[in-house]
Write a protein that holds these residues in place. Sequence first.
Motif, mmCIF file in Angstrom:
data_model
loop_
_atom_site.group_PDB
_atom_site.id
_atom_site.type_symbol
_atom_site.label_atom_id
_atom_site.label_comp_id
_atom_site.label_asym_id
_atom_site.label_seq_id
_atom_site.Cartn_x
_atom_site.Cartn_y
_atom_site.Cartn_z
ATOM 1 N N GLU A 180 1.517 10.428 2.663
ATOM 2 C CA GLU A 180 0.815 9.578 1.697
ATOM 3 C C GLU A 180 1.182 9.974 0.264
ATOM 4 O OE1 GLU A 180 -1.771 6.694 0.129
ATOM 5 O OE2 GLU A 180 -1.044 6.934 2.163
ATOM 6 N N GLU A 208 3.106 7.784 -2.618
ATOM 7 C CA GLU A 208 2.550 7.571 -3.958
ATOM 8 C C GLU A 208 3.552 7.951 -5.047
ATOM 9 O OE1 GLU A 208 -0.400 6.147 -4.889
ATOM 10 O OE2 GLU A 208 -0.761 5.710 -2.786
ATOM 11 N N ARG A 252 1.467 -2.704 1.337
ATOM 12 C CA ARG A 252 1.602 -1.260 1.525
ATOM 13 C C ARG A 252 2.234 -0.946 2.877
ATOM 14 N NH1 ARG A 252 -0.716 2.753 -1.163
ATOM 15 N NH2 ARG A 252 -1.076 4.729 -0.150
ATOM 16 N N LEU A 259 5.594 1.182 3.521
ATOM 17 C CA LEU A 259 5.584 2.388 4.362
ATOM 18 C C LEU A 259 6.623 2.292 5.477
ATOM 19 C CD1 LEU A 259 1.753 3.046 4.575
ATOM 20 C CD2 LEU A 259 3.451 4.522 3.474
#
Length: 137
Positions: A66, A70, A124, A128
């Motif tokens: 994660e 970011e 998102r 990913l």
Amino acid sequence: MDYRTQMSILIQLALVDNQLSQTEKRMIYTLGKANKIPEVELDSLFNESLSKKKHELPPLTNLSEEDKFEYLYHLIQLMKVDKKVYLSEIKFCEELAERLGYKKRVVKELSSRIFGDPAFGSSRDTLLTIIEKHKLI
């Protein structure tokens, strides 16, 4: 996540082309505020980065998937926020991507789906999925 390190990296990207735009600076201060980093601390990070001749990336160990996402997301968003993308910025993002454990070309693929304005762009989950397929083994 170490938000001070992330802000330092974003500041380095903003300065790598020797063209700090007000849009880039505003985005950094907005992200800093969202992560409870005082403006005076961001001012200090800007001054530190401006005083260095060569920008060095900090070690990027022990980051979760994660956190890595970011870092890449915000870097690419910042690179594009002023609607001017310089080769020096691309190379900086590619170097960071490698340090995070991804192939350089992840920057190109993410860049085609991330825009300076967070209201636009891919979901998102899609981003990913892209990152996952570019992992270095």
